[in-house]
Design an enzyme around this catalytic site. Structure first.
Site, PDB file in Angstrom:
ATOM      1  N   GLY A  42     -28.429 -27.778   4.821  1.00 47.46           N
ATOM      2  CA  GLY A  42     -29.573 -27.414   3.987  1.00 47.46           C
ATOM      3  C   GLY A  42     -30.836 -28.111   4.442  1.00 47.46           C
ATOM      4  O   GLY A  42     -30.867 -29.336   4.544  1.00 47.46           O
ATOM      5  N   GLY A  43     -31.854 -27.315   4.710  1.00 47.92           N
ATOM      6  CA  GLY A  43     -33.133 -27.863   5.180  1.00 47.92           C
ATOM      7  C   GLY A  43     -34.212 -27.765   4.131  1.00 47.92           C
ATOM      8  O   GLY A  43     -35.388 -27.615   4.435  1.00 47.92           O
ATOM      9  N   GLY A  44     -33.812 -27.851   2.860  1.00 46.86           N
ATOM     10  CA  GLY A  44     -34.782 -27.947   1.769  1.00 46.86           C
ATOM     11  C   GLY A  44     -35.249 -29.392   1.668  1.00 46.86           C
ATOM     12  O   GLY A  44     -34.901 -30.229   2.499  1.00 46.86           O
ATOM     13  N   ILE A  75     -34.484 -31.888  -0.338  1.00 47.72           N
ATOM     14  CA  ILE A  75     -33.493 -32.959  -0.522  1.00 47.72           C
ATOM     15  C   ILE A  75     -32.760 -33.237   0.795  1.00 47.72           C
ATOM     16  O   ILE A  75     -32.599 -34.391   1.214  1.00 47.72           O
ATOM     17  CB  ILE A  75     -32.491 -32.608  -1.648  1.00 47.72           C
ATOM     18  CG1 ILE A  75     -33.220 -32.534  -2.997  1.00 47.72           C
ATOM     19  CG2 ILE A  75     -31.344 -33.629  -1.710  1.00 47.72           C
ATOM     20  CD1 ILE A  75     -32.358 -32.133  -4.177  1.00 47.72           C
ATOM     21  N   GLY A  76     -32.349 -32.169   1.477  1.00 44.99           N
ATOM     22  CA  GLY A  76     -31.640 -32.328   2.741  1.00 44.99           C
ATOM     23  C   GLY A  76     -32.515 -32.985   3.799  1.00 44.99           C
ATOM     24  O   GLY A  76     -32.091 -33.932   4.484  1.00 44.99           O
ATOM     25  N   LEU A  77     -33.750 -32.516   3.893  1.00 40.53           N
ATOM     26  CA  LEU A  77     -34.637 -33.027   4.935  1.00 40.53           C
ATOM     27  C   LEU A  77     -35.034 -34.480   4.657  1.00 40.53           C
ATOM     28  O   LEU A  77     -35.060 -35.313   5.562  1.00 40.53           O
ATOM     29  CB  LEU A  77     -35.876 -32.134   5.020  1.00 40.53           C
ATOM     30  CG  LEU A  77     -36.670 -32.216   6.313  1.00 40.53           C
ATOM     31  CD1 LEU A  77     -35.811 -31.842   7.509  1.00 40.53           C
ATOM     32  CD2 LEU A  77     -37.894 -31.299   6.251  1.00 40.53           C
ATOM     33  N   GLU A  78     -35.334 -34.782   3.394  1.00 43.51           N
ATOM     34  CA  GLU A  78     -35.677 -36.171   3.050  1.00 43.51           C
ATOM     35  C   GLU A  78     -34.524 -37.091   3.436  1.00 43.51           C
ATOM     36  O   GLU A  78     -34.702 -38.094   4.130  1.00 43.51           O
ATOM     37  CB  GLU A  78     -35.930 -36.303   1.530  1.00 43.51           C
ATOM     38  CG  GLU A  78     -37.247 -35.712   1.060  1.00 43.51           C
ATOM     39  CD  GLU A  78     -37.450 -35.815  -0.454  1.00 43.51           C
ATOM     40  OE1 GLU A  78     -36.601 -36.426  -1.156  1.00 43.51           O
ATOM     41  OE2 GLU A  78     -38.459 -35.277  -0.944  1.00 43.51           O
ATOM     42  N   GLY A 111     -29.487 -26.567  -2.639  1.00 43.34           N
ATOM     43  CA  GLY A 111     -30.336 -26.181  -3.768  1.00 43.34           C
ATOM     44  C   GLY A 111     -29.811 -26.672  -5.103  1.00 43.34           C
ATOM     45  O   GLY A 111     -28.746 -27.296  -5.186  1.00 43.34           O
ATOM     46  N   HIS A 119     -62.920 -47.884   1.234  1.00 45.16           N
ATOM     47  CA  HIS A 119     -62.636 -48.273   2.613  1.00 45.16           C
ATOM     48  C   HIS A 119     -61.925 -49.623   2.596  1.00 45.16           C
ATOM     49  O   HIS A 119     -62.280 -50.470   1.773  1.00 45.16           O
ATOM     50  CB  HIS A 119     -63.967 -48.384   3.369  1.00 45.16           C
ATOM     51  CG  HIS A 119     -63.820 -48.761   4.791  1.00 45.16           C
ATOM     52  ND1 HIS A 119     -63.310 -47.904   5.741  1.00 45.16           N
ATOM     53  CD2 HIS A 119     -64.089 -49.920   5.451  1.00 45.16           C
ATOM     54  CE1 HIS A 119     -63.295 -48.504   6.916  1.00 45.16           C
ATOM     55  NE2 HIS A 119     -63.759 -49.737   6.762  1.00 45.16           N
TER      56      HIS A 119
END
Ligand code: ADP
Length: 462
Positions: free
Chosen positions: A183-185, A187-190, A273, A447
């Protein structure tokens, strides 16, 4: 059976529930919150935002240390996974204590450990360890959230989910050498980036062609090349089965076009998902439930004006902070006698993908603008020129602001890279309140902080 009375009963005690519960209790209403965990804060604290970020921030420290070490700055880096997980657990415990203290200090409110189901639109049964209790309720908030969706793939039970990974006293006790993420959603990617930063060899299998399906492809295209190059990403992959190898590892079977292949890892994360959790009896009492969840508009009312649905369960914007705002909207509308007087803005909700580095967006971004025929002017700022990014050796990415081409009113924006999750809040506030490029250009942002890039992105138009 005795039937008790509650002015408000919330189904769930997460972000969609407790802000309203507290507001009404403080206004003198009798409030009952029901949650099977017997704890407040729902899945966010139990297995979601908080524990995953506790892991993320430690992983980011290791990543930064490694970058500085490459420049000869301080030293040896040893990852102690048990300590990282103990840190995560301690944050969860600390916040549960904080919530318990809030609850104890507030009159008119009780939290019952149990599962709620509808009997009639005004009657709710609560199944507890000691049997069933019944409540007659003037108002109900359905805030039963969402749950990990596990697809019917043979062997899916041999995979971990985000629940297993981030719950208190999590299942994974040692840092795996090889992890496969299905899964590359978000949750998976994080998770792929956290574990890669800690030294795990990660392979991510994504069904579609694009990572972060549903998000603006322009932002995804900026983020993808910045992710740890050690993460192997395979797209267009369909996982067909998962099995346990004789050595106790995991083997994932998948198809890639016409080809069948397998991949071995020590652990597999199933992250395809989440699904809304609909309380039993909801459909029977006439609540409209679609594939996305309980149907509601910006007033959060269901077909029954005294029953509201807030948070993940309505599938509108499944994020904790969106749930909190929706819960407050429901509280205001309840206090107004169920006559809508407050409305949720589903558009200006900042969303962050907490990968390393992170990406965040809010409002209207180019893909949506194009679909809706809205002409945009884009203001840009590159972190390559940012003093804070230079100090931290994290110059990748930048800020893009999207303005209505005619009025230069800010419609949305995204940030990829340093401080994305913080910067998007300021951009979201500006967009939600109708500020223009002129307003942003005139504001003296601090700054040397990355926020000065917001004013500079606005000034890039002039
Ligand atoms: P949100 O942030 O949208 O409120 P969460 O998923 O964080 O959603 O929290 C929802 C909570 O509701 C979870 O703790 C879940 O266990 C609980 N819950 C789910 N179904 C029921 C039910 N039938 N009765 C009571 N609580 C429920």
């Amino acid at each position: 059976m005795t039937i008790q009375y509650a002015d408000l009963l919330t189904i769930g005690a997460g972000g969609g529930a407790y802000p309203a519960a507290f507001r009404l209790a403080r206004a003198g209403r009798s409030v009952v919150m029901v949650d099977p965990k017997g704890l407040m804060s729902g899945n966010c604290l139990y297995e979601g935002c908080i524990p995953s970020k506790a892991v993320r921030e430690t992983a980011e420290i290791y990543q930064s240390q490694r970058r500085f070490a490459e420049r000869g700055l301080p030293g040896t880096i040893t990852v102690d996974f048990a300590k990282i997980m103990a840190h995560k657990d301690s944050i969860q415990a600390r916040r549960y204590q904080q919530h318990a203290a809030d609850l104890a200090a507030t009159p008119n409110i009780q939290l019952i450990q149990g599962e709620a189901r509808f009997i009639t639109p005004h009657e709710v049964a609560v199944d507890t360890a000691d049997g069933e209790r019944r409540f007659r309720c003037a108002q109900v908030i359905i805030a039963s959230g969402s749950d990990v969706f596990v697809p019917p793939v043979p062997g899916a039970e041999f995979c971990l989910t985000s629940h297993d990974l981030y719950k208190p006293d999590a299942t994974l006790k040692t840092l795996p050498e090889r992890m496969i993420v299905i899964g590359g959603g978000y949750i998976g990617l994080e998770t792929a980036t956290f574990f890669a930063a800690l030294g795990t060899r990660v392979t991510l299998l994504q069904k579609g062609r694009q990572l972060l399906n549903g998000m603006d492809p322009g932002m995804v295209a900026l983020l993808t090349p910045l992710l740890d190059p050690s993460i192997r990403i395979l797209t267009g992959v369909d996982v067909t089965a998962v099995e346990v190898t004789p050595e106790g590892g995991r083997r994932v079977h998948y198809t890639h076009g016409e080809e069948n292949d397998t991949l071995d890892g020590d652990v597999v994360l199933m992250a395809v998902g989440r699904r809304p959790v609909i309380p039993a009896g909801a459909a029977e009492i006439g609540i409209t439930v679609t594939r996305k969840g309980v149907a509601v508009g910006p007033d959060l009312q269901t077909v029954h004006p005294h029953i509201y649905a807030c948070g993940d369960v309505n599938g509108r914007v499944p994020l904790f902070h969106a749930a909190v705002r929706q819960s407050m909207v429901a509280a205001h509308n309840i206090l107004g006698g169920n006559i809508p007087m407050d409305y949720a803005d589903f558009r200006h909700i900042p969303t962050t993908i907490f990968t390393l580095p992170a990406a965040a967006y809010v409002g209207i971004t180019p893909a949506l603008a194009e679909a809706q025929g809205i002409p945009l002017q884009t203001g840009r700022y590159d972190f390559e020129e940012d003093s804070r990014a230079q100090i931290l050796e994290r110059m990748e990415g930048g800020i893009q602001l999207f303005f209505a081409a005619d009025s230069l009113r800010l419609l949305g924006g995204w940030v990829v890279g340093i401080d994305a999750g913080s910067l998007i809040g300021q951009i979201g506030t500006a967009a939600a309140h109708g500020l223009t490029a002129y307003d942003l250009a005139r504001f003296a942002d601090q700054h040397p902080m990355s926020a000065e890039g917001i004013g500079k992105a606005a000034r890039s138009l002039f």
